[in-house]
Design a protein around this motif. Structure first.
Motif, PDB file in Angstrom:
ATOM      1  N   ALA A   1       0.829  -1.210   0.000  1.00 14.66           N
ATOM      2  CA  ALA A   1       0.000   0.000   0.000  1.00 14.66           C
ATOM      3  C   ALA A   1       0.861   1.256   0.000  1.00 14.66           C
ATOM      4  CB  ALA A   1      -0.928  -0.003   1.211  1.00 14.66           C
TER       5      ALA A   1
ATOM      6  N   HIS B   1      -2.733  -6.041  -6.974  1.00 18.06           N
ATOM      7  CA  HIS B   1      -2.927  -4.609  -6.745  1.00 18.06           C
ATOM      8  C   HIS B   1      -3.316  -3.963  -8.056  1.00 18.06           C
ATOM      9  CE1 HIS B   1       0.896  -3.528  -8.731  1.00 18.06           C
ATOM     10  NE2 HIS B   1       1.298  -4.695  -8.267  1.00 18.06           N
TER      11      HIS B   1
ATOM     12  N   PRO C   1      -7.478  -1.713  -3.443  1.00 16.90           N
ATOM     13  CA  PRO C   1      -6.709  -2.239  -2.316  1.00 16.90           C
ATOM     14  C   PRO C   1      -5.632  -3.236  -2.766  1.00 16.90           C
ATOM     15  CG  PRO C   1      -9.067  -2.597  -2.003  1.00 16.90           C
ATOM     16  CD  PRO C   1      -8.885  -2.050  -3.367  1.00 16.90           C
TER      17      PRO C   1
ATOM     18  N   ALA D   1      -5.082   1.127  -0.731  1.00 20.90           N
ATOM     19  CA  ALA D   1      -3.924   1.783  -1.342  1.00 20.90           C
ATOM     20  C   ALA D   1      -3.838   3.227  -0.872  1.00 20.90           C
ATOM     21  CB  ALA D   1      -4.028   1.712  -2.856  1.00 20.90           C
TER      22      ALA D   1
END
Length: 157
Positions: A60, A102, A110, A150
């Motif tokens: 993230a 991702h 996310p 994220a």
């Protein structure tokens, strides 16, 4: 000279406590090993879940970051390294696969991490009961996953 009268075999009680001890001790020993093996597998599962969380957290933060900071290695390698660093804390994790999903560079989807690991069962007798009777190296497959939103900016820098 009188000989001591010998007792018949049926009345001889010597060694009875030893036999009773063996009858009671062996199942208790197996039970102890099974509880210890269960606790070890639970600890391994905790480590695997924590490694998934740390890798998701790293993803993230790393994926939306400036690519100039990652000349030597890729961002995927950095995120996997965060997961493998935690997995190395538990020595009986013999293998692990880290799967990372991702979005794009500036996508706000996310980061999801799934870890599929093989954990060696180390306690005698219990390793056969809990991790495979016929296996040459008794192991147990454990999974862990984590999801982190994220932290991507909406602009390109």
């Amino acid at each position: 000279m009188t000989h001591a009268r010998q007792r018949p075999f049926v009345e001889d009680r010597r060694g009875a406590v030893y036999v009773e001890f063996l009858i009671a001790f062996l199942p208790l020993l197996v039970l102890f090993f099974c509880v210890a093996q269960f606790a070890d597998l639970y600890a391994a599962r905790f480590v695997i879940n924590h490694a998934a969380y740390r890798a998701a957290r790293a993803g993230a933060v790393v994926y939306p970051d400036d690519p100039e900071h990652y000349n030597a290695v890729s961002k995927d390698e950095e995120v996997e390294a965060a997961g493998y660093a935690i997995l190395s804390a538990k020595r009986n994790i013999v293998s692990a696969d880290i799967d990372i999903s991702h979005g794009g560079v500036h996508d706000r989807t996310p980061v999801e991490v799934r870890i599929d690991a093989r954990v060696a069962c180390i306690f005698p007798i219990a390793n056969r009961l809990m991790c495979g009777v016929l296996a040459l190296e008794p192991t147990r497959r454990l999974e862990g996953s984590a999801r982190m939103p994220a932290h991507a900016a909406r602009y390109e820098y």
